[in-house]
Design an enzyme around this catalytic site. Structure first.
Site, short mmCIF file in Angstrom:
data_model
loop_
_atom_site.label_atom_id
_atom_site.label_comp_id
_atom_site.label_asym_id
_atom_site.label_seq_id
_atom_site.Cartn_x
_atom_site.Cartn_y
_atom_site.Cartn_z
N ARG A 124 -4.88 -22.54 4.91
CA ARG A 124 -3.71 -21.94 5.54
C ARG A 124 -4.08 -20.66 6.31
NH1 ARG A 124 0.31 -21.69 0.49
NH2 ARG A 124 1.80 -20.98 2.06
N LEU A 128 -4.30 -26.25 -6.77
CA LEU A 128 -3.56 -26.41 -5.52
C LEU A 128 -2.34 -25.50 -5.54
CD1 LEU A 128 -3.60 -30.31 -5.13
CD2 LEU A 128 -5.15 -28.65 -4.08
N ASP A 129 -1.99 -24.99 -4.36
CA ASP A 129 -0.76 -24.20 -4.23
C ASP A 129 0.44 -25.05 -4.61
OD1 ASP A 129 -2.41 -22.22 -3.18
OD2 ASP A 129 -1.98 -22.78 -1.10
N LYS A 130 1.53 -24.39 -4.93
CA LYS A 130 2.75 -25.08 -5.35
C LYS A 130 3.19 -26.13 -4.32
CE LYS A 130 7.62 -24.12 -6.49
NZ LYS A 130 8.26 -24.60 -5.24
#
Length: 273
Positions: A225, A129-131
């Site tokens: 996104r 997962l992205d930050k």
């Protein structure tokens, strides 16, 4: 980690071929030959040995090491057994250490947990997962288990919730994603990119935004996104794909996968607040 197999009827073949049939990768077989132990009927054996019906094959994988620095960072474990964990990553915490977050990542936290509980494993994230993305992640406790999922990542089903600009309704986005040439991390929809497919549906409409649910058929970097921004509905507050400021929300709320040994389908869900 140790695995034991009994050779089935009419399964006469070379030992290395037998191990490949047990879904042990060629690289892991080679590493185990050099740094672990492979036994047939309790005796060390060469990989060219022919195994026959009722032979007992035991594989003791090499002890795993890691350069990840252990750091005492609290994190939530949703499920754990001797083979894997499901964890709930908070937003704002990087998944893996890098130059910017050398000691401030979920990887650091898990390595500290492993050391405290005497778990001999490197860090194996099945999904990342992205930050700034929160939610459920599957962590394998060995190379063998990680290989089980990475051979076909579609075995791991993921559902996300996000808040986006406007009211996109329901639909599918089937657009290839490529690295943006002018940015270190940004991605873009581009015909030269890799195939990506996102299904989405609206759960709630607000005045100028919507809560949507996304199901991924592929796992490209920034897929949700990029795809939502490409149809004019970027995530609210997305620092890379939306010029409007706001509170960023993208949450991995459900994950389903088969257990690598029992083959039982396992599903974990986060409750909506």
């Amino acid at each position: 980690m140790k695995l034991t197999f009994t050779v089935e009827k009419d399964a006469s073949m070379r030992l290395d071929e037998y191990l490949y049939h047990q879904h042990i990768s060629k690289k892991l077989v080679k590493d185990t030959r050099n740094h672990g132990t492979i036994l047939v009927n309790g005796e060390p054996s060469f990989l060219n040995r022919i195994v026959i019906e009722d032979d007992e094959v035991t594989v003791i994988f090499p002890k795993e090491t890691s350069q990840v620095i252990p750091v005492d960072i609290p994190f939530k474990i949703v499920y754990e057994d001797e083979y894997l964990m499901v964890v709930d990553k908070p937003a704002g915490l990087a998944t893996i250490p890098n130059r910017m977050y050398l000691t401030e990542s979920l990887g650091n936290a898990i390595m500290f947990y492993y050391q405290q509980h005497h778990i001999d494993s490197a860090i194996h994230f099945v999904n990342r997962l992205d930050k700034d993305t929160s939610g459920l992640m599957l962590v394998a406790k060995s190379r063998y288990v990680h290989d089980f999922y990475s051979r076909d990542i579609k075995k791991v089903k993921r559902i996300y919730h996000a808040i986006v600009e406007g009211h996109p309704g329901d639909g599918d986005i089937e657009q290839p994603i490529a690295h943006a040439p002018d940015h270190a991390t940004r991605r873009m929809v581009d015909p030269s990119g890799v195939y990506a497919l996102t299904h989405y549906r609206t759960l709630e409409n607000y005045e100028d935004s919507s809560l949507i649910e996304c199901i991924l058929e592929t796992g490209r970097t920034h897929q949700i996104r990029v795809h939502l921004a490409s149809i004019g509905h970027p995530l609210v507050g997305d620092p890379l794909y939306n010029e409007q400021e706001g509170q960023f929300y993208l949450d991995s709320v459900e994950i389903t996968f088969p257990h690598p040994f029992t083959k039982q389908m396992m599903t974990f869900k986060k409750s909506r607040n």
